[in-house]
Design a protein around this motif. Structure first.
Motif, mmCIF file in Angstrom:
data_model
loop_
_atom_site.group_PDB
_atom_site.id
_atom_site.type_symbol
_atom_site.label_atom_id
_atom_site.label_comp_id
_atom_site.label_asym_id
_atom_site.label_seq_id
_atom_site.Cartn_x
_atom_site.Cartn_y
_atom_site.Cartn_z
ATOM 1 N N GLU A 1 22.455 -6.334 -2.675
ATOM 2 C CA GLU A 1 21.363 -7.234 -2.313
ATOM 3 C C GLU A 1 20.871 -6.861 -0.921
ATOM 4 N N GLU B 1 22.162 -16.415 8.888
ATOM 5 C CA GLU B 1 21.434 -15.587 7.933
ATOM 6 C C GLU B 1 22.293 -14.404 7.506
ATOM 7 N N ALA B 2 22.091 -13.964 6.270
ATOM 8 C CA ALA B 2 22.881 -12.880 5.710
ATOM 9 C C ALA B 2 22.654 -11.577 6.459
ATOM 10 N N ARG C 1 18.213 -7.878 2.293
ATOM 11 C CA ARG C 1 17.424 -8.949 2.897
ATOM 12 C C ARG C 1 15.935 -8.604 2.840
ATOM 13 N N MET D 1 17.313 -9.975 -1.696
ATOM 14 C CA MET D 1 18.108 -11.155 -1.404
ATOM 15 C C MET D 1 17.195 -12.372 -1.282
ATOM 16 N N LYS D 2 17.686 -13.511 -1.696
ATOM 17 C CA LYS D 2 16.885 -14.723 -1.584
ATOM 18 C C LYS D 2 16.597 -15.017 -0.126
ATOM 19 N N GLU D 3 15.371 -15.391 0.150
ATOM 20 C CA GLU D 3 14.915 -15.667 1.516
ATOM 21 C C GLU D 3 15.797 -16.726 2.166
ATOM 22 N N LYS E 1 18.963 -16.670 2.832
ATOM 23 C CA LYS E 1 20.303 -16.830 2.289
ATOM 24 C C LYS E 1 21.316 -16.932 3.419
ATOM 25 N N THR E 2 22.214 -17.915 3.320
ATOM 26 C CA THR E 2 23.267 -18.084 4.309
ATOM 27 C C THR E 2 24.615 -17.966 3.605
ATOM 28 N N GLY E 3 25.631 -18.593 4.137
ATOM 29 C CA GLY E 3 26.964 -18.446 3.586
ATOM 30 C C GLY E 3 27.799 -17.498 4.436
ATOM 31 N N TYR E 4 27.222 -17.008 5.529
ATOM 32 C CA TYR E 4 27.927 -16.122 6.446
ATOM 33 C C TYR E 4 28.155 -16.866 7.756
#
Length: 217
Positions: free
Chosen positions: A72, A169-170, A74, A158-160, A162-165
């Motif tokens: 994926e 932001e990724a 960004r 990648m989805k605009e 996207k977080t989880g990091y």
């Protein structure tokens, strides 16, 4: 694999020393995120010659994931990257991807030539920190879809946002399992570096040829 030492090939019985890997690159952290990351701030090459014109304010932090099926990218990096690869892929006309397929560039698989590295398509080289480059050949960049009738360039946007990091932001790119398939990837935690071979089919064998039950020497 984690660590270092010698790996063993079942079919020929000779050791494969991880010091002969193509390249090493430093491992780094990414904000408060768990996991392993590397940097390719020297850029991305397509077809070994065209450098992707990336945004100056987009450092190329790259993650590796064993749960993401394909890479994926960004959005700010994806658009110039996919455009550069499309411009290099001039010998076969692309077709529209089937509904639900997350890839943008697809081709009739019957129109693509096969080599020991996979489909004959433009290479993608990540110019990694430390001076090395990880080159992804057709076996790691193309995915069969539509029952094998199509081969698609297996990098998805990648989805605009996207977080989880760690809530941030990724990273610019998260390498998935397809791009690591038939590569030996060594996480050298002691020295905080990543080693990689490139696609093993080009050397006449695959990951299935290794005996990982023999302790590393």
């Amino acid at each position: 694999m984690f660590g270092g030492g010698t790996l063993f090939l079942n079919q020929v019985g000779w050791p494969f020393n991880t010091t002969t890997l193509v390249s090493y690159t430093p491992l780094r952290t990414y904000k408060e995120s768990p996991g392993y990351f590397m940097s390719a701030n020297r850029g991305i090459l397509v077809d070994n010659k065209a450098q992707v014109p990336l945004p100056m304010d987009a450092p190329l932090t790259i993650g590796l994931s064993s749960t993401v099926p394909y890479t994926e990218v960004r959005p700010d990096v994806y658009r110039p990257f996919i455009k550069a690869w499309d411009q290099a892929m001039v010998w076969t006309a692309k077709v529209a991807p089937p509904p639900g397929v997350p890839f943008e560039l697809c081709y009739p698989s019957s129109k693509l030539s096969l080599t020991r590295f996979g489909y004959f398509v433009p290479d993608v080289t990540l110019l990694l920190d430390g001076g090395g480059g990880w080159t992804l050949r057709g076996g790691n960049t193309m995915m069969w879809v539509d029952g094998g009738n199509l081969a698609c360039f297996a990098f998805a946007e990648m989805k605009e946002g996207k977080t989880g990091y760690g809530g941030h932001e990724a990273p610019a790119m998260v390498i998935g399992t397809l791009q690591m398939e038939d590569n030996v990837v060594v996480f050298d935690q002691e020295n905080l570096r990543l080693g990689f071979t490139g696609i093993l089919t080009g050397r006449g064998f695959s990951c299935s040829n290794f005996n990982f039950t023999v302790p590393a020497a």
